[in-house]
Scaffold this motif. Structure first.
Motif, PDB file in Angstrom:
ATOM      1  N   ALA A 289       7.717 -15.255   4.874  1.00 14.57           N
ATOM      2  CA  ALA A 289       6.740 -16.344   4.959  1.00 14.57           C
ATOM      3  C   ALA A 289       7.138 -17.483   4.031  1.00 14.57           C
ATOM      4  O   ALA A 289       7.020 -18.666   4.383  1.00 14.57           O
ATOM      5  CB  ALA A 289       5.341 -15.831   4.602  1.00 14.57           C
ATOM      6  N   ALA A 292       9.985 -19.352   5.591  1.00 13.44           N
ATOM      7  CA  ALA A 292       9.518 -20.171   6.709  1.00 13.44           C
ATOM      8  C   ALA A 292       8.850 -21.465   6.246  1.00 13.44           C
ATOM      9  O   ALA A 292       9.013 -22.519   6.861  1.00 13.44           O
ATOM     10  CB  ALA A 292       8.560 -19.365   7.584  1.00 13.44           C
ATOM     11  N   ASN A 293       8.099 -21.398   5.131  1.00 10.21           N
ATOM     12  CA  ASN A 293       7.398 -22.608   4.679  1.00 10.21           C
ATOM     13  C   ASN A 293       8.161 -23.401   3.618  1.00 10.21           C
ATOM     14  O   ASN A 293       7.640 -24.389   3.093  1.00 10.21           O
ATOM     15  CB  ASN A 293       5.983 -22.266   4.182  1.00 10.21           C
ATOM     16  CG  ASN A 293       5.988 -21.388   2.931  1.00 10.21           C
ATOM     17  OD1 ASN A 293       6.896 -21.418   2.109  1.00 10.21           O
ATOM     18  ND2 ASN A 293       4.916 -20.607   2.774  1.00 10.21           N
ATOM     19  N   THR A 295       9.167 -22.398   0.605  1.00  7.64           N
ATOM     20  CA  THR A 295       8.977 -22.001  -0.791  1.00  7.64           C
ATOM     21  C   THR A 295      10.224 -21.321  -1.344  1.00  7.64           C
ATOM     22  O   THR A 295      10.602 -21.543  -2.499  1.00  7.64           O
ATOM     23  CB  THR A 295       7.769 -21.057  -0.916  1.00  7.64           C
ATOM     24  OG1 THR A 295       6.606 -21.723  -0.449  1.00  7.64           O
ATOM     25  CG2 THR A 295       7.555 -20.617  -2.353  1.00  7.64           C
TER      26      THR A 295
END
Length: 329
Positions: A289, A292-293, A295
């Motif tokens: 996640a 994907a974003n 970070t």
């Protein structure tokens, strides 16, 4: 047939040889992978030297992390299909499996399927880099928001991953590096502060940055004589993780500081997480996640061809790279 890397004696990178072997059909709990990229780890260098946390049985294979495609699955394996992009995590003994090869077997429990494909060089740099600090710092809430975290060997793959994990958890990342040559790169990678330990007074700089409090957490892969300074730079009751042994020198403890400060000194090994399926699923979901974003972003230091595996290990042992070394297959 597959070309794989093995060694028949302990020693430097030159003991690594590429040989042809027959790779059998996967057993009931195995996946066979057509490898496209290999991520190198210092643990594999220690393994090659016969200096590891478990005995190394010769002749030996090596390697924990690869990215590639499923070539075949064992009879009882579910959730994987031929053609899936997958990666492997360190969750097995290198006496049982070695990932340095063109076609390899892996235990299904150590294989991650990528629902959203990633470039293979990037995919193979995810798990050791991010799971290692995630398991120590975030999984059980050891690190709190605002904690000052010292990160020795900050320009290594795990060091850079730790900077990002600390930042994501609301901590203050204090990167340690030997000289100022990598200062700007570390700041660009997200470090809140950088200390060049051969050019600056480590303890004085930490105390300046923390307003005299000291570090709340130390995440150290080195040990050796500098460990005493890390204790001196720590706050009372600080937690100091030792997850590697890169120094060949004894690790000394300043007893007259340990007694009043009462630090928590913990050995740490990511296998306690990666061999627990539920914990591994939670970790990989969190990390994917973050990828994907935006970070989390792994840093590739350099890519070598599979035929240049000896030179890749030589480069690994120079300790001058910034990020993770990848071998393309």
């Amino acid at each position: 047939m597959s070309r794989v890397v093995e060694f028949t004696e302990y020693g430097g990178p030159e003991v690594l040889k590429i040989v042809d072997v027959v790779v059998p059909e996967p057993a009931a709990d195995e996946v066979r992978i057509a490898v496209k990229a290999i991520g190198l780890n210092r643990a594999e260098s220690m393994w090659r030297h016969g200096n590891y946390v478990e005995p190394v049985l010769l002749p030996a294979r090596l390697g924990y992390e690869v990215s590639g495609y499923v070539d075949a699955v064992g009879a009882d394996v579910t959730g994987f299909f031929v053609g899936d992009q997958v990666t492997t995590v360190p969750a097995f003994s290198q006496n049982d499996y070695g990932m340095y090869g063109e076609l390899v077997l892996a235990p299904a429990s150590a294989v991650i399927r990528h629902a959203e494909p990633l470039p293979h060089a990037e995919a193979t740099t995810l798990w050791n880099v991010f799971i290692t600090p995630y398991g120590a710092l975030l999984e059980d809430g050891t690190m709190k928001k605002g904690d000052n975290v010292l990160i020795p060997a900050a320009s290594s793959g795990i060091g850079l991953g730790t900077i990002q994990i600390v930042n994501a958890g609301g901590g203050v990342s204090i990167a340690l590096t030997r000289t100022s040559a990598k200062r700007e790169q570390l700041l660009a990678a997200g470090a809140a502060h950088v200390i060049a330990t051969e050019e600056q007074d480590l303890v004085a700089e930490v105390m300046r940055i923390t307003d005299g409090k000291g570090a709340d957490i130390v995440f150290d892969p080195v040990g050796g004589p500098t460990f005493a300074k890390l204790i001196s730079a720590s706050a009372p009751g600080a937690t100091l993780f030792l997850y590697g042994a890169l120094s060949d020198e004894p690790t000394s403890l300043p007893l007259l500081e340990i007694i009043p400060k009462k630090p928590i000194i913990r050995g740490y090994n990511l296998f306690e997480l990666t061999t627990d399926r539920k914990r591994l699923e939670a970790a990989t979901s969190y990390i994917l996640a973050g990828v994907a974003n935006g970070t989390f972003k792994p840093t590739i230091a350099r890519t070598f061809a599979f035929d240049d595996i000896v030179e890749a290990h030589r480069h690994l042992e120079k300790n001058q790279h910034f990020g993770k070394i990848v071998v393309s297959v």
